[in-house]
Write a protein that holds these residues in place. Structure first.
Motif, PDB file in Angstrom:
ATOM      1  N   GLU A  61     101.983 -13.936 127.156  1.00  0.00           N
ATOM      2  CA  GLU A  61     102.967 -13.964 127.885  1.00  0.00           C
ATOM      3  C   GLU A  61     103.458 -13.664 129.522  1.00  0.00           C
ATOM      4  O   GLU A  61     103.576 -14.554 130.371  1.00  0.00           O
ATOM      5  N   LYS A  62     102.273 -12.167 129.765  1.00  0.00           N
ATOM      6  CA  LYS A  62     102.773 -11.763 131.340  1.00  0.00           C
ATOM      7  C   LYS A  62     102.117 -12.803 132.021  1.00  0.00           C
ATOM      8  O   LYS A  62     102.814 -12.999 133.845  1.00  0.00           O
ATOM      9  N   HIS A  63     100.705 -13.801 131.852  1.00  0.00           N
ATOM     10  CA  HIS A  63     100.226 -14.635 132.919  1.00  0.00           C
ATOM     11  C   HIS A  63     100.313 -16.576 131.700  1.00  0.00           C
ATOM     12  O   HIS A  63     100.184 -16.992 132.654  1.00  0.00           O
ATOM     13  N   GLN A  64     101.635 -16.294 131.503  1.00  0.00           N
ATOM     14  CA  GLN A  64     101.975 -17.427 130.696  1.00  0.00           C
ATOM     15  C   GLN A  64     100.628 -18.412 130.327  1.00  0.00           C
ATOM     16  O   GLN A  64     100.093 -19.562 130.345  1.00  0.00           O
ATOM     17  N   VAL A  65      99.781 -17.810 128.837  1.00  0.00           N
ATOM     18  CA  VAL A  65      98.502 -17.873 128.447  1.00  0.00           C
ATOM     19  C   VAL A  65      98.651 -18.862 127.340  1.00  0.00           C
ATOM     20  O   VAL A  65      99.969 -17.734 126.584  1.00  0.00           O
ATOM     21  N   PRO A  66      99.020 -19.742 126.795  1.00  0.00           N
ATOM     22  CA  PRO A  66      99.122 -20.259 125.399  1.00  0.00           C
ATOM     23  C   PRO A  66      98.235 -19.777 124.335  1.00  0.00           C
ATOM     24  O   PRO A  66      96.984 -18.400 125.151  1.00  0.00           O
ATOM     25  N   LEU A  67      98.632 -19.113 123.579  1.00  0.00           N
ATOM     26  CA  LEU A  67      97.651 -18.144 122.577  1.00  0.00           C
ATOM     27  C   LEU A  67      97.478 -18.749 121.134  1.00  0.00           C
ATOM     28  O   LEU A  67      99.030 -18.821 120.358  1.00  0.00           O
ATOM     29  N   LEU A  68      96.612 -18.787 120.759  1.00  0.00           N
ATOM     30  CA  LEU A  68      96.645 -18.987 118.728  1.00  0.00           C
ATOM     31  C   LEU A  68      95.849 -17.607 118.556  1.00  0.00           C
ATOM     32  O   LEU A  68      95.333 -17.335 119.154  1.00  0.00           O
ATOM     33  N   THR A  69      96.580 -17.127 117.398  1.00  0.00           N
ATOM     34  CA  THR A  69      96.826 -15.744 117.002  1.00  0.00           C
ATOM     35  C   THR A  69      96.518 -16.104 115.931  1.00  0.00           C
ATOM     36  O   THR A  69      97.233 -17.188 114.913  1.00  0.00           O
ATOM     37  N   TYR A  70      95.735 -15.274 115.020  1.00  0.00           N
ATOM     38  CA  TYR A  70      94.800 -16.097 113.312  1.00  0.00           C
ATOM     39  C   TYR A  70      94.486 -14.011 113.432  1.00  0.00           C
ATOM     40  O   TYR A  70      94.409 -13.389 113.275  1.00  0.00           O
ATOM     41  N   ARG A  71      95.596 -14.844 111.083  1.00  0.00           N
ATOM     42  CA  ARG A  71      95.239 -13.216 110.827  1.00  0.00           C
ATOM     43  C   ARG A  71      94.208 -13.849 109.207  1.00  0.00           C
ATOM     44  O   ARG A  71      94.402 -14.087 108.328  1.00  0.00           O
ATOM     45  N   ALA A  72      93.204 -12.440 109.772  1.00  0.00           N
ATOM     46  CA  ALA A  72      92.291 -12.403 108.814  1.00  0.00           C
ATOM     47  C   ALA A  72      92.254 -12.284 106.988  1.00  0.00           C
ATOM     48  O   ALA A  72      92.787 -10.739 107.465  1.00  0.00           O
ATOM     49  N   ASP A  73      92.499 -12.126 105.768  1.00  0.00           N
ATOM     50  CA  ASP A  73      92.283 -11.101 104.937  1.00  0.00           C
ATOM     51  C   ASP A  73      91.125 -10.505 104.588  1.00  0.00           C
ATOM     52  O   ASP A  73      90.065 -11.523 103.680  1.00  0.00           O
ATOM     53  N   PRO A  74      90.470  -9.626 104.313  1.00  0.00           N
ATOM     54  CA  PRO A  74      89.847  -8.813 104.223  1.00  0.00           C
ATOM     55  C   PRO A  74      88.904  -8.672 103.081  1.00  0.00           C
ATOM     56  O   PRO A  74      89.543  -8.128 102.340  1.00  0.00           O
ATOM     57  N   PRO A  75      87.814  -8.596 102.825  1.00  0.00           N
ATOM     58  CA  PRO A  75      87.625  -8.358 101.070  1.00  0.00           C
ATOM     59  C   PRO A  75      87.332  -6.786 100.652  1.00  0.00           C
ATOM     60  O   PRO A  75      87.842  -6.371 101.678  1.00  0.00           O
ATOM     61  N   ASP A  76      86.920  -6.106  99.907  1.00  0.00           N
ATOM     62  CA  ASP A  76      87.152  -4.594  99.711  1.00  0.00           C
ATOM     63  C   ASP A  76      86.273  -4.017 100.145  1.00  0.00           C
ATOM     64  O   ASP A  76      86.708  -3.292 100.469  1.00  0.00           O
ATOM     65  N   ASN A  77      84.967  -4.407 100.663  1.00  0.00           N
ATOM     66  CA  ASN A  77      83.419  -4.181 101.536  1.00  0.00           C
ATOM     67  C   ASN A  77      83.695  -4.875 102.368  1.00  0.00           C
ATOM     68  O   ASN A  77      82.106  -5.383 102.250  1.00  0.00           O
ATOM     69  N   PRO A  78      84.756  -5.335 103.586  1.00  0.00           N
ATOM     70  CA  PRO A  78      83.926  -5.859 104.375  1.00  0.00           C
ATOM     71  C   PRO A  78      82.656  -5.639 105.682  1.00  0.00           C
ATOM     72  O   PRO A  78      82.943  -4.395 105.534  1.00  0.00           O
ATOM     73  N   GLY A  79      82.197  -6.111 106.120  1.00  0.00           N
ATOM     74  CA  GLY A  79      80.627  -5.472 106.911  1.00  0.00           C
ATOM     75  C   GLY A  79      80.866  -6.397 108.281  1.00  0.00           C
ATOM     76  O   GLY A  79      81.782  -7.519 108.653  1.00  0.00           O
ATOM     77  N   GLU A  80      79.891  -6.159 108.869  1.00  0.00           N
ATOM     78  CA  GLU A  80      80.099  -6.589 110.211  1.00  0.00           C
ATOM     79  C   GLU A  80      79.852  -8.329 109.918  1.00  0.00           C
ATOM     80  O   GLU A  80      80.101  -9.680 110.703  1.00  0.00           O
ATOM     81  N   ASN A  81      79.158  -8.824 109.049  1.00  0.00           N
ATOM     82  CA  ASN A  81      78.412 -10.273 109.013  1.00  0.00           C
ATOM     83  C   ASN A  81      80.071 -10.921 108.723  1.00  0.00           C
ATOM     84  O   ASN A  81      80.465 -12.576 109.457  1.00  0.00           O
ATOM     85  N   ALA A  83      82.566  -9.910 109.177  1.00  0.00           N
ATOM     86  CA  ALA A  83      83.729 -10.469 110.555  1.00  0.00           C
ATOM     87  C   ALA A  83      83.382 -11.700 111.203  1.00  0.00           C
ATOM     88  O   ALA A  83      84.489 -12.302 112.080  1.00  0.00           O
ATOM     89  N   ARG A  84      81.807 -11.501 111.100  1.00  0.00           N
ATOM     90  CA  ARG A  84      81.532 -12.661 112.513  1.00  0.00           C
ATOM     91  C   ARG A  84      81.695 -14.004 111.696  1.00  0.00           C
ATOM     92  O   ARG A  84      82.499 -14.838 112.423  1.00  0.00           O
ATOM     93  N   GLU A  85      81.729 -14.196 110.465  1.00  0.00           N
ATOM     94  CA  GLU A  85      81.941 -15.881 109.918  1.00  0.00           C
ATOM     95  C   GLU A  85      83.346 -15.509 110.098  1.00  0.00           C
ATOM     96  O   GLU A  85      83.859 -16.665 110.215  1.00  0.00           O
ATOM     97  N   ALA A  86      84.630 -14.692 109.872  1.00  0.00           N
ATOM     98  CA  ALA A  86      85.603 -15.090 109.624  1.00  0.00           C
ATOM     99  C   ALA A  86      86.549 -15.217 110.985  1.00  0.00           C
ATOM    100  O   ALA A  86      86.844 -16.591 111.592  1.00  0.00           O
ATOM    101  N   ARG A  87      85.762 -14.953 112.382  1.00  0.00           N
ATOM    102  CA  ARG A  87      85.986 -14.900 113.970  1.00  0.00           C
ATOM    103  C   ARG A  87      85.655 -16.250 114.101  1.00  0.00           C
ATOM    104  O   ARG A  87      85.980 -17.089 114.172  1.00  0.00           O
ATOM    105  N   TYR A  88      84.671 -16.403 113.244  1.00  0.00           N
ATOM    106  CA  TYR A  88      83.527 -17.822 113.846  1.00  0.00           C
ATOM    107  C   TYR A  88      84.530 -18.849 113.525  1.00  0.00           C
ATOM    108  O   TYR A  88      84.362 -20.393 113.461  1.00  0.00           O
ATOM    109  N   GLY A  89      85.322 -18.842 112.108  1.00  0.00           N
ATOM    110  CA  GLY A  89      85.305 -20.134 111.622  1.00  0.00           C
ATOM    111  C   GLY A  89      86.844 -20.587 111.914  1.00  0.00           C
ATOM    112  O   GLY A  89      87.601 -21.674 112.238  1.00  0.00           O
ATOM    113  N   PHE A  90      88.016 -19.279 112.471  1.00  0.00           N
ATOM    114  CA  PHE A  90      89.296 -19.527 113.108  1.00  0.00           C
ATOM    115  C   PHE A  90      88.665 -19.758 114.323  1.00  0.00           C
ATOM    116  O   PHE A  90      89.141 -21.030 115.324  1.00  0.00           O
ATOM    117  N   PHE A  91      87.873 -19.234 115.135  1.00  0.00           N
ATOM    118  CA  PHE A  91      87.340 -20.201 116.746  1.00  0.00           C
ATOM    119  C   PHE A  91      86.855 -21.414 115.851  1.00  0.00           C
ATOM    120  O   PHE A  91      88.221 -22.420 117.260  1.00  0.00           O
TER     121      PHE A  91
END
Length: 284
Positions: A61-81, A83-91
């Motif tokens: 907002e300060k720099h007037q940059v458009p922003l897209l936000t996504y909220r993941a739904d983590p499983p019971d035992n989330p790990g690094e893999n 988080a990465r897959e969820a992130r790149y899926g949103f990308f």
């Protein structure tokens, strides 16, 4: 090395709120790029994750940059893999939604060194020596020549605030254990350890442009519904061959599915359909 000025004009920037992504966003704006930010709230740290998202919103907002936000739904035992897959899926979703020319991420030289160590200890083949690549189609990483210290110094010099991910202090994740234990030990041997490892990865990447490296995902994989990779050696006369069953157990013709390449470095076979390669014999 990717020069910021040479990047496409309209860019989607992964913005976690950390020093690296904040610096990248401002650097791109300084060279006149049109940027849209994308932030993924993994939901793994409760209020801290929400705090990071609030910081990113305020920054954009300060720099007037458009922003897209996504909220993941983590499983019971989330790990690094996960988080990465969820992130790149949103990308990928954000790229499709915005139509941006490229996705730009803020990985740096320290990330490179840690990734190389992870590849080695997990049994990577030669392809693992590449580390993190600067270009993967529309995915670009222009900060790989900078260290974490370089980036934090840039933020301090320009008065840029950023968030600290508290999970980075935990040894729960393999990358953090290497960051806290292995990397300091390597620096005690060579203070320029990251630079030395980076030179190796750069040479590996340049070599791969001439000789296709082995891809761990190529052990057995289907290229399409009924066509499979076939690996068959002819160039060095080692006689090795491999044919894998296709869709519903069908078989493919060896000659029509594989190509062979050999050079002074070794004997390589790669799939004509998907382009993935595998090392059969190394001549060194």
């Amino acid at each position: 090395m990717i020069k910021l000025q040479n990047l496409p004009q309209w860019l989607l920037v992964g913005l976690s709120g950390g020093a690296d992504s904040v610096a990248l966003l401002l650097l791109l704006m300084d060279v006149g790029k049109q940027v849209t930010a994308v932030h993924v709230n993994h939901g793994l740290r409760g209020d801290a994750s929400d705090g990071d998202e609030a910081f990113v919103r305020a920054l954009c907002e300060k720099h007037q940059v458009p922003l897209l936000t996504y909220r993941a739904d983590p499983p019971d035992n989330p790990g690094e893999n996960w988080a990465r897959e969820a992130r790149y899926g949103f990308f990928r979703e954000a790229m499709a939604q915005t139509g941006a020319e490229a996705l730009v991420l803020a990985h740096h030289r320290d990330d490179q060194a840690e990734t190389l160590l992870l590849h080695l200890v997990r049994g990577s083949r030669l392809g693992g020596l590449r580390g993190i690549t600067a270009r993967q189609g529309k995915l670009l990483r222009p900060l790989l020549t900078l260290t974490r210290e370089d980036i934090e110094e840039y933020c301090a010099r320009h008065g840029l605030s950023y968030v600290q991910d508290s999970s980075n202090a935990s040894d729960l994740y393999a990358r953090n254990r290497l960051r806290h234990g292995a990397m300091p030990a390597l620096r005690s041997v060579n203070p320029q350890a990251e630079q030395a490892m980076g030179a190796l990865m750069q040479e590996a990447g340049e070599l791969e442009e001439t000789v296709p490296f082995a891809d761990p995902s190529c052990s057995v994989h289907r290229c399409s519904a009924d066509r499979l990779c076939v690996r068959w050696c002819a160039g060095c006369f080692c006689g090795r061959s491999a044919l894998y069953p296709g869709h519903h157990g069908a078989w493919t013709e060896t000659e029509s599915r594989s190509l062979h390449f050999w050079s002074l470095y070794g004997c390589w076979t790669f799939c004509r359909i998907c382009g993935r390669g595998e090392l059969w014999r190394l001549f060194v």
